[in-house]
Design a protein around this motif. Structure first.
Motif, PDB file in Angstrom:
ATOM      1  N   GLU A 138       0.838  -1.199   0.000  1.00 46.99           N
ATOM      2  CA  GLU A 138       0.000   0.000   0.000  1.00 46.99           C
ATOM      3  C   GLU A 138       0.869   1.243   0.000  1.00 46.99           C
ATOM      4  O   GLU A 138       1.848   1.331   0.753  1.00 46.99           O
ATOM      5  CB  GLU A 138      -0.926   0.022   1.215  1.00 46.99           C
ATOM      6  CG  GLU A 138      -1.846   1.245   1.243  1.00 46.99           C
ATOM      7  CD  GLU A 138      -2.881   1.184   2.353  1.00 46.99           C
ATOM      8  OE1 GLU A 138      -3.551   2.202   2.591  1.00 46.99           O
ATOM      9  OE2 GLU A 138      -3.022   0.103   2.983  1.00 46.99           O
ATOM     10  N   ALA A 139       0.529   2.179  -0.862  1.00 41.44           N
ATOM     11  CA  ALA A 139       1.231   3.455  -0.919  1.00 41.44           C
ATOM     12  C   ALA A 139       0.628   4.427   0.089  1.00 41.44           C
ATOM     13  O   ALA A 139      -0.464   4.205   0.609  1.00 41.44           O
ATOM     14  CB  ALA A 139       1.152   4.040  -2.332  1.00 41.44           C
ATOM     15  N   ASP A 140       1.339   5.527   0.344  1.00 42.55           N
ATOM     16  CA  ASP A 140       0.885   6.503   1.333  1.00 42.55           C
ATOM     17  C   ASP A 140      -0.468   7.119   0.996  1.00 42.55           C
ATOM     18  O   ASP A 140      -1.173   7.593   1.886  1.00 42.55           O
ATOM     19  CB  ASP A 140       1.914   7.634   1.463  1.00 42.55           C
ATOM     20  CG  ASP A 140       3.201   7.175   2.132  1.00 42.55           C
ATOM     21  OD1 ASP A 140       3.204   6.070   2.704  1.00 42.55           O
ATOM     22  OD2 ASP A 140       4.191   7.922   2.074  1.00 42.55           O
ATOM     23  N   ASN A 141      -0.831   7.139  -0.284  1.00 44.04           N
ATOM     24  CA  ASN A 141      -2.100   7.747  -0.680  1.00 44.04           C
ATOM     25  C   ASN A 141      -3.268   6.762  -0.655  1.00 44.04           C
ATOM     26  O   ASN A 141      -4.359   7.070  -1.139  1.00 44.04           O
ATOM     27  CB  ASN A 141      -1.977   8.375  -2.068  1.00 44.04           C
ATOM     28  CG  ASN A 141      -1.620   7.364  -3.151  1.00 44.04           C
ATOM     29  OD1 ASN A 141      -1.341   6.208  -2.859  1.00 44.04           O
ATOM     30  ND2 ASN A 141      -1.634   7.801  -4.398  1.00 44.04           N
ATOM     31  N   GLN A 144      -3.571   0.558  -3.229  1.00 40.62           N
ATOM     32  CA  GLN A 144      -3.040  -0.743  -2.832  1.00 40.62           C
ATOM     33  C   GLN A 144      -2.753  -1.633  -4.042  1.00 40.62           C
ATOM     34  O   GLN A 144      -3.400  -1.516  -5.078  1.00 40.62           O
ATOM     35  CB  GLN A 144      -4.035  -1.454  -1.910  1.00 40.62           C
ATOM     36  CG  GLN A 144      -4.327  -0.698  -0.626  1.00 40.62           C
ATOM     37  CD  GLN A 144      -5.473  -1.314   0.161  1.00 40.62           C
ATOM     38  OE1 GLN A 144      -6.421  -1.850  -0.417  1.00 40.62           O
ATOM     39  NE2 GLN A 144      -5.399  -1.244   1.478  1.00 40.62           N
ATOM     40  N   GLU A 161       9.982   1.737  -4.735  1.00 45.79           N
ATOM     41  CA  GLU A 161      10.147   2.777  -3.736  1.00 45.79           C
ATOM     42  C   GLU A 161       9.647   4.131  -4.236  1.00 45.79           C
ATOM     43  O   GLU A 161       9.078   4.917  -3.476  1.00 45.79           O
ATOM     44  CB  GLU A 161      11.620   2.889  -3.331  1.00 45.79           C
ATOM     45  CG  GLU A 161      11.866   3.711  -2.075  1.00 45.79           C
ATOM     46  CD  GLU A 161      11.209   3.126  -0.827  1.00 45.79           C
ATOM     47  OE1 GLU A 161      10.803   3.929   0.047  1.00 45.79           O
ATOM     48  OE2 GLU A 161      11.075   1.888  -0.738  1.00 45.79           O
ATOM     49  N   LYS A 164       5.839   4.436  -3.488  1.00 43.64           N
ATOM     50  CA  LYS A 164       5.279   4.210  -2.151  1.00 43.64           C
ATOM     51  C   LYS A 164       4.910   5.502  -1.438  1.00 43.64           C
ATOM     52  O   LYS A 164       4.050   5.515  -0.559  1.00 43.64           O
ATOM     53  CB  LYS A 164       6.267   3.403  -1.309  1.00 43.64           C
ATOM     54  CG  LYS A 164       6.424   1.964  -1.768  1.00 43.64           C
ATOM     55  CD  LYS A 164       7.317   1.168  -0.836  1.00 43.64           C
ATOM     56  CE  LYS A 164       7.412  -0.289  -1.284  1.00 43.64           C
ATOM     57  NZ  LYS A 164       8.214  -1.105  -0.356  1.00 43.64           N
ATOM     58  N   HIS A 165       5.582   6.589  -1.812  1.00 37.79           N
ATOM     59  CA  HIS A 165       5.334   7.874  -1.152  1.00 37.79           C
ATOM     60  C   HIS A 165       5.041   8.921  -2.229  1.00 37.79           C
ATOM     61  O   HIS A 165       5.909   9.740  -2.552  1.00 37.79           O
ATOM     62  CB  HIS A 165       6.538   8.287  -0.311  1.00 37.79           C
ATOM     63  CG  HIS A 165       7.102   7.169   0.514  1.00 37.79           C
ATOM     64  ND1 HIS A 165       6.459   6.667   1.626  1.00 37.79           N
ATOM     65  CD2 HIS A 165       8.240   6.432   0.375  1.00 37.79           C
ATOM     66  CE1 HIS A 165       7.173   5.682   2.141  1.00 37.79           C
ATOM     67  NE2 HIS A 165       8.249   5.520   1.408  1.00 37.79           N
ATOM     68  N   GLN A 167       4.672  11.869  -4.027  1.00 40.33           N
ATOM     69  CA  GLN A 167       4.907  13.284  -3.752  1.00 40.33           C
ATOM     70  C   GLN A 167       5.932  13.791  -4.760  1.00 40.33           C
ATOM     71  O   GLN A 167       6.847  13.056  -5.153  1.00 40.33           O
ATOM     72  CB  GLN A 167       5.430  13.470  -2.331  1.00 40.33           C
ATOM     73  CG  GLN A 167       5.325  14.896  -1.811  1.00 40.33           C
ATOM     74  CD  GLN A 167       5.575  14.968  -0.313  1.00 40.33           C
ATOM     75  OE1 GLN A 167       6.274  14.137   0.246  1.00 40.33           O
ATOM     76  NE2 GLN A 167       5.000  15.954   0.339  1.00 40.33           N
ATOM     77  N   GLU A 230       1.522  17.395  -3.627  1.00 39.93           N
ATOM     78  CA  GLU A 230       0.750  16.362  -2.965  1.00 39.93           C
ATOM     79  C   GLU A 230      -0.215  15.677  -3.942  1.00 39.93           C
ATOM     80  O   GLU A 230      -0.854  16.336  -4.759  1.00 39.93           O
ATOM     81  CB  GLU A 230      -0.050  16.955  -1.798  1.00 39.93           C
ATOM     82  CG  GLU A 230       0.796  17.617  -0.721  1.00 39.93           C
ATOM     83  CD  GLU A 230       1.693  16.649   0.007  1.00 39.93           C
ATOM     84  OE1 GLU A 230       1.274  15.475   0.194  1.00 39.93           O
ATOM     85  OE2 GLU A 230       2.818  17.037   0.388  1.00 39.93           O
TER      86      GLU A 230
END
Length: 248
Positions: A138-141, A144, A161, A164-165, A167, A230
């Motif tokens: 699952e990514a931060d947002n 999945q 990687e 996953k975040h 931004q 974001e």
């Protein structure tokens, strides 16, 4: 229901389900050009013989246009059954065909993007759970990566990687998109024009090859909108929706 597999040989004459039927429309030509380049990479497009949104599109995960680590898996780009086709078991038919084909090709399992709650243009988590899929990453947002292993002990697919975040280091509105979704060919230019007319800082980044897609800063590459760095949404927008979002 009868199904037909779209190939290079019949691509031009077949309706591709999720766009309008006129082959001269920019949405259709854009999507078909994208598909034509993917067939040699193992992409399969299976659809109902009747016109409508009832199809599955999948490809070996190594060739998928998203940033995942899923060697040996088959990645489902899209499983879409809607309108009058819903409620007849067609989604199960299409998924079963994908499973059978993937097993024959020696794959470890299937994987697909989803989320805890149903999001536009993503698979229904209730359906996937019912079919035995489980969450691999699952990514931060909240996006999945779900997977269906064909045997115990199979490697668990994951996001790279970079995804996953989600931004980015850029202000204003930034849209990452591919030609995998036909609607982008029509609506991205409309958003660009609306932003220019209203003086909105907006940049559209067209992901044009697999390497760019697999290293994108978002788990969803066919449409990912950011604002001031974001992540905002994966929902394709008209100019009216976009301006409503901008104006709060």
């Amino acid at each position: 229901m009868e199904y037909i597999r779209v190939t290079k040989d019949n691509l031009e004459k077949e309706h591709i389900c999720c766009a309008i039927s006129n082959n001269k429309d920019v949405q259709v030509s854009s999507k078909k050009a994208w598909l034509a380049d993917r067939f040699d990479e193992g992409l399969v497009f299976l659809k109902s013989v009747e016109r409508g949104k009832c199809f599955i599109e999948y490809i070996p995960a190594e060739n998928a246009w998203i940033p995942i680590e899923a060697d040996g898996y088959m990645y489902i780009d899209c499983l879409w059954v809607s309108g009058s086709f819903k409620g007849h078991g067609y989604a199960t038919d299409l998924l079963n065909a994908c499973i059978e084909d993937s097993k024959e090709k020696g794959k470890k399992g299937l994987c697909i993007l989803c989320a805890t709650k149903k999001k536009p243009f993503l698979a229904d988590p209730k359906f996937l759970k019912y079919k035995g899929f489980i969450v691999g990453d699952e990514a931060d947002n909240g996006i999945q990566l779900w997977y269906l292993p064909f045997e115990d002990g199979a490697d668990i697919p994951s996001f790279r990687e970079c995804a996953k975040h989600p931004q980015i280091d850029e202000g204003g509105y930034v849209l990452y998109y591919t030609s995998q979704c036909p609607f982008n060919a029509k609506y991205v230019p409309i958003l660009e024009q609306a932003a220019e007319e209203k003086g909105i800082l907006f940049r559209a980044i067209h992901i044009e090859n697999r390497d760019e897609a697999q290293n994108a800063p978002t788990p969803i590459t066919n449409y990912a909108l950011f604002h001031d760095g974001e992540y905002v949404t994966n929902e394709q927008m008209s100019d009216k929706k976009f301006l409503k979002l901008v104006n709060g």
